[in-house]
Write an enzyme that holds these catalytic residues in place. Structure first.
Site, PDB file in Angstrom:
ATOM      1  N   ASP A 340       0.753  -1.244   0.103  1.00 13.25           N
ATOM      2  CA  ASP A 340      -0.559  -0.247  -0.390  1.00 13.25           C
ATOM      3  C   ASP A 340       1.207   1.217   0.091  1.00 13.25           C
ATOM      4  O   ASP A 340       2.308   1.126   0.690  1.00 13.25           O
ATOM      5  CB  ASP A 340      -0.861  -0.648   0.782  1.00 13.25           C
ATOM      6  CG  ASP A 340      -1.759   0.917   0.990  1.00 13.25           C
ATOM      7  OD1 ASP A 340      -2.699   1.781   0.432  1.00 13.25           O
ATOM      8  OD2 ASP A 340      -1.583   2.061   2.423  1.00 13.25           O
ATOM      9  N   GLU A 377       1.544  -0.582  -5.092  1.00 16.50           N
ATOM     10  CA  GLU A 377       0.309   0.535  -5.472  1.00 16.50           C
ATOM     11  C   GLU A 377       1.356   1.923  -5.727  1.00 16.50           C
ATOM     12  O   GLU A 377       2.174   2.057  -4.541  1.00 16.50           O
ATOM     13  CB  GLU A 377      -0.346   1.006  -4.384  1.00 16.50           C
ATOM     14  CG  GLU A 377      -1.444   2.289  -4.828  1.00 16.50           C
ATOM     15  CD  GLU A 377      -2.326   1.805  -3.575  1.00 16.50           C
ATOM     16  OE1 GLU A 377      -3.452   2.439  -3.555  1.00 16.50           O
ATOM     17  OE2 GLU A 377      -2.089   2.377  -2.118  1.00 16.50           O
TER      18      GLU A 377
END
Length: 702
Positions: A340, A377
């Site tokens: 993330d 990401e």
């Protein structure tokens, strides 16, 4: 624990009170609490603390404190023999750290706060105030091995551990929403029958909910608020939270591996649940705030939008992250990670993103981590944080260019068909120095509309989140097909079903690695909520009670995944070159206009173009088998039409002696297949539809 660390008489430290038990010296390694049957070694790092105490919590709530008097390079350590106090599996504990309270210098020590062990293998206690637990990590894996699915064969399935099984009728009630529930045969059967290869779990590192959510009666459902980088989230355990969650997680991994499914974790190392300056002190802030977080004086540097940013450029913080990753691979047997807000982990002190810096360099050379699936990401909210296409091998990346381009094409927002062609062929404009397999293609994810909501809502409907609609993106690139929200209108419903099939077909027939969102194959809706991070209720849970349309969509998705799985022409490992792969053969890819001729420059730059043909030559697939043989397949023709009205197209040459195209799939007619069409004849594409035809299937093709 070495023998020398426990040998000899117990030391009597100068200044020790008469009733304070003495710890043996112990060892600074490994970090955390390690039970060996005779006692427990304790080691915790803090560079700036003045004193550190181990605090053991009895069942009656009484706390016994043991001062750690040994320190080596910032690691405070000691050994607690069992005849003094058994710090054995199931025991709850924490740390208290004393030191300066000087926020401008980054120091926020407070001995009054019981702190979590950053290396705790399990956490227990109330949702807003967990404590560390000694866990028994012994486990018989019974020969478990990773499926090691090649990237070229991978289909990622993003799911929420709790929400996926919370309503499953075949899972026993006591197992729903747990690791054991995810390992249940009925759930595994769905995953295998669907045809996905890799289960990506939304965060399962132990997390807590933000205070502002608890005040609203809500919780952090998605889990992007980690506080325990080694601990499986306790609330997902059906068997207990005093270490049992570790075994249950391992049972789940073993069951999924036995079915040939990989397990990838969505991990949140970029920030922690301690949030900003007014957030709770749970662990890192109290142990050594100045080291763990990026700061500007007393203020936290917020590159994540979550109040703080973990400083992975600090050697000890980097070690914590790497130790955690290795633990999940070696001890928990997971197969990879999706990171993330990955650029935050590559930010140097001062904030600049350095993709050649400590974090990516350390992972790339690590003998454990470099061989698992690594997905970035590739953006955060700080300056210079959008780094799509820039991550080095062996990393893959979430490709938001794919998401946006495909959504724009099917909602008629695109400027012609050039963007679609790039996305179908593997995004060579983004990953041209690498391979299509660097691109994780997706149309939906946990964050945003579900597939069904993408074709049912023009705008977000997030009132239930309690933020007056301020949360969630307004850049949805969605189209409600004429009516906002649910409707009984049969024409609108038919169009929405077709649009869902169009999006799935585009995703699963494109070069690259497709990622699906759990429930999209069954028409899951969140009622237009595009930011359901705080909705631990039926808004977010997968509903397994399917109507006829949903059952049909599930069947279509299975056929589509089987088509991809069975045919290497639809799983290209290399970028197309637009020329024959062997002398005298057809082009590896050719693009066609509705008239049947190859696209020319004016057609590529026509902003009103809404129809595109793509021919994939299976006779020249640039992929080889285990013995080096060139793999061959059928030749495929994909016809994509986003216009409102039907469009007549002329079928081009097959690129071989064959003069016949056979219909494989038509999103406007789910039952249509097998019809044969001669080269040069015309075919009518219904408005908003995808048609797939094939020619020259090799003898071994299914």
């Amino acid at each position: 624990m070495t023998a020398s660390a426990r040998s000899g008489p117990r030391p009597t430290a100068p200044g020790r009170s008469r009733d304070e038990p003495a710890l043996w010296p112990g060892s600074p390694s490994p970090l955390g609490v390690t039970w060996d049957g005779e006692g427990a070694n304790v080691a915790v790092w803090s560079e700036h603390a003045d004193t550190l105490e181990l605090c053991v919590l009895a069942e009656d709530g009484i706390e016994r404190a043991f001062r750690l008097r040994e320190q080596v390079y910032g690691v405070w350590h000691g050994y607690l023999p069992k005849d003094v106090l058994a710090l054995s599996p199931g025991t709850r504990y924490g740390f208290r750290a004393s030191g300066p309270h000087a926020p401008e210098a980054g120091h926020r020590f407070d001995r009054g706060t019981l702190l979590l062990d950053p290396y705790a293998r399990a956490l227990d206690g109330p949702p807003d105030a967990p404590v560390s637990v000694v866990a028994d990590t012994a486990y018989d894996w019974q020969g478990d091995t990773s499926p090691r699915v090649p990237w070229s064969d991978t289909v990622v399935y993003e799911l929420h551990t709790r929400g996926f099984t919370r309503l499953h009728p075949d899972v026993p009630a006591e197992l729903r929403g747990t690791y054991a529930g995810l390992a249940h045969p009925a759930v595994v059967e769905h995953l295998v029958g669907l045809g996905v290869t890799t289960v990506e779990l939304l965060p399962v590192h132990h997390f807590v909910s933000e205070p502002f959510l608890r005040e609203r009666g809500l919780v952090n459902y998605w889990g992007y608020n980690s506080i325990g980088f080694f601990a499986p989230h306790g609330a997902y355990s059906s068997s207990g939270t005093q270490g049992q969650q570790v075994r249950e997680f391992k049972d789940m991994v073993r069951a999924l591996h036995a079915a040939g499914l990989e397990v990838v974790l969505d991990v949140v190392y970029n920030h922690t649940a301690e949030a900003g300056g007014d957030g709770p002190t749970l662990s890192f802030r109290g142990l050594d705030n100045a080291a763990y977080y990026h700061r500007h004086g007393a203020a936290y540097a917020d590159y994540t939008g979550c109040g703080n940013s973990v400083d992975a450029s600090h050697p000890q913080v980097l070690q914590l992250i790497l130790d955690s990753l290795r633990y999940w691979v070696e001890e928990m047997h997971v197969d990879g990670f999706r990171f993330d807000l990955a650029p935050t982990l590559s930010r140097r002190r001062g904030g600049d993103v350095d993709l050649e810096g400590a974090f990516l360099t350390a992972v790339r050379q690590d003998p454990v981590l470099r061989d698992v699936k690594l997905v970035a990401e590739p953006w955060d909210v700080g300056w210079g944080g959008y780094r799509v296409g820039e991550y080095p091998p062996p990393w893959a990346e979430w490709n938001d260019r794919f998401r946006n381009g495909v959504r724009d094409f099917w909602t008629q927002r695109s400027w012609g068909v050039r963007e679609l062609a790039y996305r179908l062929s593997g995004s060579s404009d983004v990953y041209g120095t690498r391979r299509p397999l660097a691109s994780i293609n997706f149309v939906t994810a946990h964050d945003g509309f579900t597939l069904r909501d993408l074709v049912s809502y023009n705008g977000k409907h997030n009132d239930a989140n309690g933020e007056n609609g301020r949360d969630g993106t307004d850049d949805n690139r969605s189209w409600n097909c004429g009516v906002e929200g649910e409707t009984d209108d049969p024409q609108v419903r038919a169009l929405r079903g077709r649009q869902q099939r169009n999006l799935l077909a585009t995703l699963l027939l494109s070069a690259g690695v497709p990622m699906m969102t759990a429930g999209d194959e069954m028409g899951r809706t969140q009622g237009g909520n595009n930011n359901a991070y705080c909705q631990d209720n039926p808004v977010s849970w997968v509903d397994w009670a399917l109507d006829d349309d949903q059952a049909a969509l599930l069947g279509f998705t299975k056929r589509l995944l089987k088509l991809r799985r069975d045919h290497v022409a639809l799983r290209q490992e290399h970028f197309f070159e637009g020329r024959p792969a062997e002398p005298g053969g057809p082009k590896d890819v050719a693009w066609f206009a509705p008239g049947g001729s190859e696209m020319h420059e004016a057609e590529w730059f026509d902003p009103h173009a809404r129809t595109l043909g793509m021919r994939l030559s299976g006779r020249t697939v640039r992929r080889r088998g285990p013995r080096g043989e060139r793999l061959q397949d059928a030749t495929y023709l994909l016809l994509l039409h986003a216009g409102d009205e039907p469009r007549r197209v002329q079928l081009p040459q097959t690129g071989s002696a064959s003069t016949t195209w056979t219909l494989v799939l038509d999103t406007a007619d789910d039952a249509a297949h097998g019809d044969e069409h001669e080269v040069g004849t015309s075919l009518v594409l219904q408005g908003h539809s995808v048609v797939v035809l094939c020619a020259d299937p090799p003898p071994s093709a299914s």
